[in-house]
Design a protein around this motif. Sequence first.
Motif, PDB file in Angstrom:
ATOM      1  N   ALA A 137      -5.436  -8.835  -5.448  1.00  0.00           N
ATOM      2  CA  ALA A 137      -4.290  -8.083  -4.923  1.00  0.00           C
ATOM      3  C   ALA A 137      -4.441  -6.630  -5.349  1.00  0.00           C
ATOM      4  O   ALA A 137      -4.148  -6.273  -6.484  1.00  0.00           O
ATOM      5  N   PHE A 138      -4.907  -5.806  -4.424  1.00  0.00           N
ATOM      6  CA  PHE A 138      -5.101  -4.390  -4.734  1.00  0.00           C
ATOM      7  C   PHE A 138      -3.872  -3.584  -4.330  1.00  0.00           C
ATOM      8  O   PHE A 138      -2.929  -4.104  -3.754  1.00  0.00           O
ATOM      9  N   GLY A 139      -3.955  -2.287  -4.580  1.00  0.00           N
ATOM     10  CA  GLY A 139      -2.821  -1.403  -4.300  1.00  0.00           C
ATOM     11  C   GLY A 139      -2.872  -0.786  -2.920  1.00  0.00           C
ATOM     12  O   GLY A 139      -3.427  -1.368  -1.983  1.00  0.00           O
ATOM     13  N   ASN A 140      -2.306   0.404  -2.814  1.00  0.00           N
ATOM     14  CA  ASN A 140      -2.082   0.999  -1.501  1.00  0.00           C
ATOM     15  C   ASN A 140      -3.111   2.050  -1.091  1.00  0.00           C
ATOM     16  O   ASN A 140      -3.178   2.409   0.076  1.00  0.00           O
ATOM     17  N   PHE A 141      -3.856   2.577  -2.043  1.00  0.00           N
ATOM     18  CA  PHE A 141      -4.692   3.729  -1.711  1.00  0.00           C
ATOM     19  C   PHE A 141      -6.147   3.355  -1.482  1.00  0.00           C
ATOM     20  O   PHE A 141      -6.768   2.680  -2.311  1.00  0.00           O
ATOM     21  N   GLU A 142      -6.660   3.835  -0.365  1.00  0.00           N
ATOM     22  CA  GLU A 142      -8.060   3.583  -0.011  1.00  0.00           C
ATOM     23  C   GLU A 142      -9.004   4.031  -1.113  1.00  0.00           C
ATOM     24  O   GLU A 142      -9.899   3.299  -1.528  1.00  0.00           O
ATOM     25  N   ASP A 167      -5.285  -0.935   6.347  1.00  0.00           N
ATOM     26  CA  ASP A 167      -5.467  -2.029   7.312  1.00  0.00           C
ATOM     27  C   ASP A 167      -6.842  -2.680   7.159  1.00  0.00           C
ATOM     28  O   ASP A 167      -7.708  -2.182   6.447  1.00  0.00           O
ATOM     29  N   LYS A 168      -6.993  -3.796   7.854  1.00  0.00           N
ATOM     30  CA  LYS A 168      -8.171  -4.640   7.671  1.00  0.00           C
ATOM     31  C   LYS A 168      -9.481  -3.890   7.926  1.00  0.00           C
ATOM     32  O   LYS A 168     -10.441  -4.012   7.163  1.00  0.00           O
ATOM     33  N   GLU A 169      -9.478  -3.085   8.978  1.00  0.00           N
ATOM     34  CA  GLU A 169     -10.710  -2.372   9.336  1.00  0.00           C
ATOM     35  C   GLU A 169     -11.096  -1.390   8.236  1.00  0.00           C
ATOM     36  O   GLU A 169     -12.262  -1.243   7.890  1.00  0.00           O
ATOM     37  N   ASP A 180     -15.602 -11.550   0.947  1.00  0.00           N
ATOM     38  CA  ASP A 180     -15.705 -12.646   1.916  1.00  0.00           C
ATOM     39  C   ASP A 180     -14.558 -12.649   2.919  1.00  0.00           C
ATOM     40  O   ASP A 180     -14.673 -13.207   3.998  1.00  0.00           O
ATOM     41  N   GLY A 181     -13.445 -12.053   2.542  1.00  0.00           N
ATOM     42  CA  GLY A 181     -12.322 -11.991   3.468  1.00  0.00           C
ATOM     43  C   GLY A 181     -11.463 -10.775   3.175  1.00  0.00           C
ATOM     44  O   GLY A 181     -11.476 -10.259   2.056  1.00  0.00           O
ATOM     45  N   TYR A 182     -10.747 -10.314   4.195  1.00  0.00           N
ATOM     46  CA  TYR A 182      -9.913  -9.119   4.033  1.00  0.00           C
ATOM     47  C   TYR A 182      -8.548  -9.363   4.659  1.00  0.00           C
ATOM     48  O   TYR A 182      -8.457  -9.934   5.737  1.00  0.00           O
ATOM     49  N   VAL A 183      -7.502  -8.923   3.980  1.00  0.00           N
ATOM     50  CA  VAL A 183      -6.175  -8.920   4.585  1.00  0.00           C
ATOM     51  C   VAL A 183      -5.572  -7.544   4.335  1.00  0.00           C
ATOM     52  O   VAL A 183      -5.385  -7.142   3.186  1.00  0.00           O
ATOM     53  N   GLY A 184      -5.305  -6.817   5.418  1.00  0.00           N
ATOM     54  CA  GLY A 184      -4.760  -5.468   5.283  1.00  0.00           C
ATOM     55  C   GLY A 184      -3.239  -5.491   5.300  1.00  0.00           C
ATOM     56  O   GLY A 184      -2.621  -6.483   5.667  1.00  0.00           O
ATOM     57  N   GLY A 185      -2.658  -4.371   4.908  1.00  0.00           N
ATOM     58  CA  GLY A 185      -1.199  -4.236   4.995  1.00  0.00           C
ATOM     59  C   GLY A 185      -0.427  -4.968   3.920  1.00  0.00           C
ATOM     60  O   GLY A 185       0.780  -5.113   4.032  1.00  0.00           O
ATOM     61  N   VAL A 186      -1.123  -5.491   2.897  1.00  0.00           N
ATOM     62  CA  VAL A 186      -0.400  -6.118   1.783  1.00  0.00           C
ATOM     63  C   VAL A 186      -0.837  -5.429   0.502  1.00  0.00           C
ATOM     64  O   VAL A 186      -1.699  -5.907  -0.208  1.00  0.00           O
ATOM     65  N   GLY A 187      -0.252  -4.274   0.241  1.00  0.00           N
ATOM     66  CA  GLY A 187      -0.600  -3.543  -0.973  1.00  0.00           C
ATOM     67  C   GLY A 187       0.456  -3.782  -2.027  1.00  0.00           C
ATOM     68  O   GLY A 187       0.988  -4.868  -2.151  1.00  0.00           O
ATOM     69  N   ARG A 188       0.764  -2.708  -2.768  1.00  0.00           N
ATOM     70  CA  ARG A 188       1.836  -2.834  -3.749  1.00  0.00           C
ATOM     71  C   ARG A 188       3.154  -2.561  -3.049  1.00  0.00           C
ATOM     72  O   ARG A 188       3.281  -1.562  -2.333  1.00  0.00           O
ATOM     73  N   PHE A 189       4.113  -3.431  -3.211  1.00  0.00           N
ATOM     74  CA  PHE A 189       5.471  -3.149  -2.749  1.00  0.00           C
ATOM     75  C   PHE A 189       6.437  -3.766  -3.736  1.00  0.00           C
ATOM     76  O   PHE A 189       6.067  -4.628  -4.516  1.00  0.00           O
ATOM     77  N   MET A 190       7.689  -3.316  -3.693  1.00  0.00           N
ATOM     78  CA  MET A 190       8.612  -3.740  -4.733  1.00  0.00           C
ATOM     79  C   MET A 190       9.837  -4.423  -4.160  1.00  0.00           C
ATOM     80  O   MET A 190      10.946  -4.223  -4.615  1.00  0.00           O
ATOM     81  N   ARG A 191       9.612  -5.232  -3.140  1.00  0.00           N
ATOM     82  CA  ARG A 191      10.725  -6.004  -2.574  1.00  0.00           C
ATOM     83  C   ARG A 191      10.226  -7.392  -2.249  1.00  0.00           C
ATOM     84  O   ARG A 191       9.034  -7.607  -2.077  1.00  0.00           O
ATOM     85  N   ARG A 192      11.160  -8.322  -2.152  1.00  0.00           N
ATOM     86  CA  ARG A 192      10.755  -9.697  -1.909  1.00  0.00           C
ATOM     87  C   ARG A 192      10.289  -9.892  -0.482  1.00  0.00           C
ATOM     88  O   ARG A 192      10.830  -9.273   0.429  1.00  0.00           O
TER      89      ARG A 192
END
Lengths: 312, 193
Positions: A137-142, A167-169, A180-192
């Motif tokens: 689980a990484f953060g938000n910055f490329e 994003d994934k690309e 082996d796999g990538y999921v974009g758009g799930v960085g650090r956020f502070m809400r449920r």
Amino acid sequence: MTLVPVTYRGGIHQHDLIIDLIEDLGGYIVQKHMIAQEVVLQCFVPREDIELIRQISKPLFGEVTESPLVGTEIAVVSMSLEIHHLPHPSCDFAEYARRIGAKTNMVSPARGPGKRISTLNDEERDVINEHDIAVYAFGNFESCIEHKWPAMRRGVDVPIVVMGGPDKETLRRIIDPPADGYVGGVGRFMRRTKEAEEIGKLDEIVEEVTRVLEKKREQIAKDPLSVSPARLMEVIREQVPAIHDVTSPTPLTVQMEGLRVKLPYDTFAEPIRKIDLEDGITLADLAEVVPSRMRDYVIVKILRFSETNTVI
Amino acid sequence: MFAIEYFEVECPEPAGGAYYNQITNDVLLDHNLLKVIHKIHVYIDPEIPIFVAVGILNKVTSLVRIGDFTNVNPQEGKITLVLASETYLAPMLKILWEKYGNDHVEQPDRFTVILYNVKADSKEIEDIVVADPSESLGKDLIYALRLVAPEGFRVRREIHDKGKFTFVASEDTLTEDVDELVRKKFALMGETP
């Protein structure tokens, strides 16, 4: 006979019938949860018998769903255990994957956060390598992900799925050597994660993890394991009575290529090695029993057919 | 209610900036700080790396007095205080003990305090100041900004003075031109540090 991972969900009434049926068919129950009036069984059953179980459980209002994550142990690698990264999104995913059958553990490096300062030590690396797959689980910055990736993956030889803010690309472009796999758009956020769109993201991670695990399963199928981990679990449960006194939720954790036995290594390694599986074949003939880096647990690594020339 | 007049998150990475906009909003909302902040400008550059948050606070809310959260009933020989909330009970008791002595202050239950034989009228009691919310405000604000900033940014400089705040954080030693950067960010809001 191919065993496939499924989840059975039904009422508590007469659920023993289903348990007996699964065992009679040659299946194994990996985990059993009783939640109020409901029973959830995570199990391996023969592929051709799923329909039969469905039919028999119909009058009991039970439902059988395929859940590819049953029998896998996933390491969710969160960059830290601080409030910055927990409980969202790492725990959200860990919890979500647990609900559909996976056993997830949170692993957090002592020096995970930061771009220049982040690193993985040998203990953390070994703990991650004890799992079937790692989800980072990484953060938000490329630029941060790009910079810290080589340090965070060094020595990790299990498949890795990366989730991060870009994003994934973009992830695919910046992550080198590739994951082996990538999921974009799930960085650090502070809400449920409770909106439909956010839950959709969790589903996307599960999908990606499943895809990577399927690949691993195919690879295992080419040189099959000498004994199925679920069967080994059953045998240990019968022959090592001390396992029944362990209070951990999963005293025996089934993995794709082995088993985690939550008993002290020093005392129980020998008795486990000497377990008689069939016709004088002991567990030590088909598997390596090694100490785990997680507490003082035991890891059983099942050998492949090519190494033992035996399949039971 | 979104009372902030100026709320901006500036970042060279547009996607990252959008996430931090959301994070800043969520954190300030969770810590009940949205109505305290008048203007805020956040600047993050992961390349340097640096995180700057500057802003102006709203005029500080009034002091909390006993009359704000209790009902003062003068009776013969005693004054009964009926509490509506326990939030400021502890500081209030401390002040009453000091002022009138332990013998004259009794607390029969959670929501009642009785003062015996004190020479004061109800108005006087109601006006006693028990807490100043602005004292802890600075701490709360800096704590919230620490949550917003990326975790690896552990070298920090925090200033909260005269209704203005500056929070600078980085992974590396802060350079001398930070003051200049802070001044520029204040200028974007039309203010000076």
